[in-house]
Write a protein that holds these residues in place. Sequence first.
Motif, PDB file in Angstrom:
ATOM      1  N   GLU A  58       0.690  -1.187   0.193  1.00 60.49           N
ATOM      2  CA  GLU A  58       0.015  -0.006   0.043  1.00 60.49           C
ATOM      3  C   GLU A  58       0.765   1.330  -0.047  1.00 60.49           C
ATOM      4  N   THR A  59       1.846   1.345   0.713  1.00 64.18           N
ATOM      5  CA  THR A  59       2.958   2.196   0.799  1.00 64.18           C
ATOM      6  C   THR A  59       3.519   2.689  -0.540  1.00 64.18           C
ATOM      7  N   LEU A  62       0.773   3.920  -2.757  1.00 64.81           N
ATOM      8  CA  LEU A  62       0.691   5.547  -2.524  1.00 64.81           C
ATOM      9  C   LEU A  62       1.636   6.359  -2.852  1.00 64.81           C
ATOM     10  N   PHE A  65       1.555   6.956  -6.972  1.00 65.04           N
ATOM     11  CA  PHE A  65       0.481   7.786  -7.093  1.00 65.04           C
ATOM     12  C   PHE A  65       0.964   9.382  -6.624  1.00 65.04           C
ATOM     13  N   ALA A  66       1.717   9.220  -5.726  1.00 63.31           N
ATOM     14  CA  ALA A  66       2.210  10.721  -5.206  1.00 63.31           C
ATOM     15  C   ALA A  66       3.031  11.179  -6.361  1.00 63.31           C
ATOM     16  N   PHE A 406      -4.781   9.728  -4.825  1.00 64.22           N
ATOM     17  CA  PHE A 406      -4.289   9.772  -3.437  1.00 64.22           C
ATOM     18  C   PHE A 406      -5.315  10.033  -2.378  1.00 64.22           C
ATOM     19  N   VAL A 409      -7.426   6.219  -2.456  1.00 65.46           N
ATOM     20  CA  VAL A 409      -6.707   5.262  -1.782  1.00 65.46           C
ATOM     21  C   VAL A 409      -6.944   5.400  -0.200  1.00 65.46           C
ATOM     22  N   ALA A 410      -6.746   6.742   0.327  1.00 63.44           N
ATOM     23  CA  ALA A 410      -6.890   6.809   1.727  1.00 63.44           C
ATOM     24  C   ALA A 410      -8.340   6.722   2.036  1.00 63.44           C
ATOM     25  N   SER A 413      -9.058   2.794   2.123  1.00 64.97           N
ATOM     26  CA  SER A 413      -8.502   2.356   3.242  1.00 64.97           C
ATOM     27  C   SER A 413      -9.400   2.482   4.395  1.00 64.97           C
TER      28      SER A 413
END
Length: 450
Positions: A58-59, A62, A65-66, A406, A409-410, A413
């Motif tokens: 997941e990190t 992310l 995506f960043a 971003f 995804v947050a 989650s």
Amino acid sequence: MSSVAAETPAVAAPVNPRSRVILASLVGTTIEFYDFYVYATAAVLVFPHLFFPKGNDETALLASFAVFGAAMIARPLGAIFFGHLGDKRGRKITLVGALLTMGVATFLIGLLPTYPVAGWTAPALLVLLRLAQGFALGGEWSGAALVATENAPQGKRAIFGTFPQLGAPLGFIIANGLFLVIAALLPSADPSRPSDEFLAWGWRIPFLFSAVMVIVGLWVRLSLVESTAFEKTLRAGRVHKLPLAAVVRAYWKELILGTFYMLATYVLFYLMTTFSLSYGRAPVDGALPGLGYDYKTFVLMMIAGVVFFGIFTLVSGPWADRWGRRRTLIRVTIAIVVFGLLWVPMLAAGFVGVMAWLILGFALMGMTFGPMGALLPELFPANVRYTGSGISYNVSSILGAAVAPFIAVALWSAGGGSPFLVGLYLSAMAVLTLIALLIGRETKDVDIEA
């Protein structure tokens, strides 16, 4: 003996044939969006595996995506730079420069070393080239939209303005279709992960292929002549020394409204293309539960949905010319608000529901994106039009597209794998766009050459 003075007919200024206008605006944006989609697909499929340290999936997603969103920050800078050139030097040379910048950056991404080879240098270079992509796209769209609308026949500006917009679905189909072919030729035993061959070298092919498409785009655009609107501005001496200062001083309201006009479009755009690819492929019983489709199946489903994106992009042009840009977009934006609230029941209805979700989402995308090709340029006079429309379009990319994947995804989650909060986020952004449209004015009958 009398003499008759012979009248010398005035030499008409060269004009762009309509077919060339359509092709130049369509080909360029198709290439630009192809380059962007190639990165967007790789951001989900490849870069989390190759450009970041191994560990939490997941990190890594992310982080990928960043980097994807970082390009959106560069887009307003590109809009200012290319807008300055476009409003002072002309549309043609600016469009050529934007296309070259995007093509070179995309090609070089295909040559980058990966994290196991170069360590943190690899993601650093990826960020740099991603910023170059965003910088180029910041100047591309507004130039293509101006080529289309400033050369459009009377009463058909929205129709002509849909052709640069059509580059988005076409670029998506070409980029994802090419990735799909390569994945089929380099199959993986694990449907949740590309094959070792794909990760080793197959992913580079779509980036390198960009060079071929750029050559075609340059050939088309170098044959253009400047629009009548720009030539009149030049002859009248109305070119501003600093178009940015002029547009901020005199047209700040239009800049703000244009930015919020595009907000729902951008959020919907990147949720349906980038986030959906992650959500569709995520295992049903994974850490972040998703739909559990394999990559090939879900991309084919997305491509089917994008066909409706293209169809309704073209359909929206005649609607906007007949009913007006504002009236058309108010109706579509209300539909987007409702669509965001329907995510959970649609995505819970199996294959049919997911397919309906993709088709409806992409159809709404076409209906909201199509009229923007005419609406944003019509907000500004010819001497600041490139700068003004470009800034509105690209500042909105920060508020919408840069953070949308971003945030999605947050929220995904935070919702324990449910898409409810993601759909609610889309509806909230569409409400902001709706407010801007209600405040704004109709631009259908403005003089494009003023």
